[in-house]
Design an enzyme around this catalytic site. Sequence first.
Site: not given
Ligand code: AMP
Length: 395
Positions: A34, A197, A353, A376
């Site tokens: 950064r 999610k 992220g 974000g």
């Molecule tokens: P996000 O912040 O929503 O982009 O989510 C990122 C996180 O999703 C990372 O820490 C990954 O470890 C987790 N992730 C990715 N695939 C899976 C999975 N199949 N089961 C559980 N967590 C996951």
Amino acid sequence: MNISTFDFSGKRALIRVDFNVPLNEEGNVYDDTRIKMALPTINKILNGNGSVVLMSHLGRPKNTYQKEFSLSQILSCLEGHLKREVIFAEDCIGERALEKTANLKPGQVVLLENLRFHAEEKEGDSNFAKKLAQHGDVYINDAFGTAHRAHASTSIIAENFVGKKCFGYLIESEIKSVEKVLESEDKPLTAIVGGAKVSSKITILSKLLEKVDHLIIGGGMAYTFVKALGGKIGISLVEDDFIDVAKNIIAQAEKNNVQLHLPIDTLSAEEFSNDVKVYHNNIDLIPENHMGLDIGNESIAKFSSVIKNSSLILWNGPMGVFEMSNFQRGTVAIAEAVVEATTKGAFSLVGGGDSVAAVNQFNLADKVSHVSTGGGAMLEYLEGKTLPGIKAILN
Ligand code: AMP
């Protein structure tokens, strides 16, 4: 006012930068990305015989001075990059800080202490913004990571600089990259969305369906879609409240002629751990006591072929639990496919992220077209929201 054409000679440029860098236990910067990203803007002013006052936040202090969040810890790293002494002001407002910024000579640089030692920063307090504004003759916002926040230093402050405010080079390049993905007529446009999610990506998924030719869904969120289609997902991550949302997205994709690609196979385990046996299953036939933690080889092959034939690529979110070595292959392979497409001439934007963390971890960041510094902020921009930090400059 435009950073490229403005004459900064004899002017004090007050720049909102994003120096929210990771520090190790000794308080040393261990990832200076950064800081490096802010250098073009700072050097433009210094080379044009102006002086610079830098302001930023660092971490999440409790609205008061806390040594571990002091920006003094980044001073020597910044001095190394700028190849000059940087004057440090122990507070971002007040008499003593003003003494340091009032009579700056061309080429001098001041770094103000962490803005978030004052609650007024996040509250967007206009009096506090006015006090900050006294440090500069012109205002530059170059902190894309906080552009979606209406904080004093990122947005409210701009009221004090009518006709004397502009974006820095970093924000300019972030805006150009998102606009390129949203406005370009190049086809096919492929979006890859992963991560944990569905619930946190729902707005972006709906927005993308209006625009993309291919939508690849991987990561933990894919299992909600697989369940919505009647598949057996064992104990994989799922959001039962979002099954209907997933069904709607599937229907909307069909209506909009968007090709939706879900994983075909998965690497699964009986526990959320790197130290247990890894199994390979069809995505919709996962045993009852297994959870899917990465995409399998067939999914990699299918996703990679779509990616390699794309002209525009947007990637947000990992394909699996890439933090564990046994489940990072899917994310690495997708990163490699994005790099290969970029080498062949595609424009690729990695934003948000954990996909940014992944390309950095795999040392592929400089092989894609643009890696966004603002997770974000990038998502909200892509969703079509007006970001306060951008609006404040354009108004
Ligand atoms: P996000 O912040 O929503 O982009 O989510 C990122 C996180 O999703 C990372 O820490 C990954 O470890 C987790 N992730 C990715 N695939 C899976 C999975 N199949 N089961 C559980 N967590 C996951």
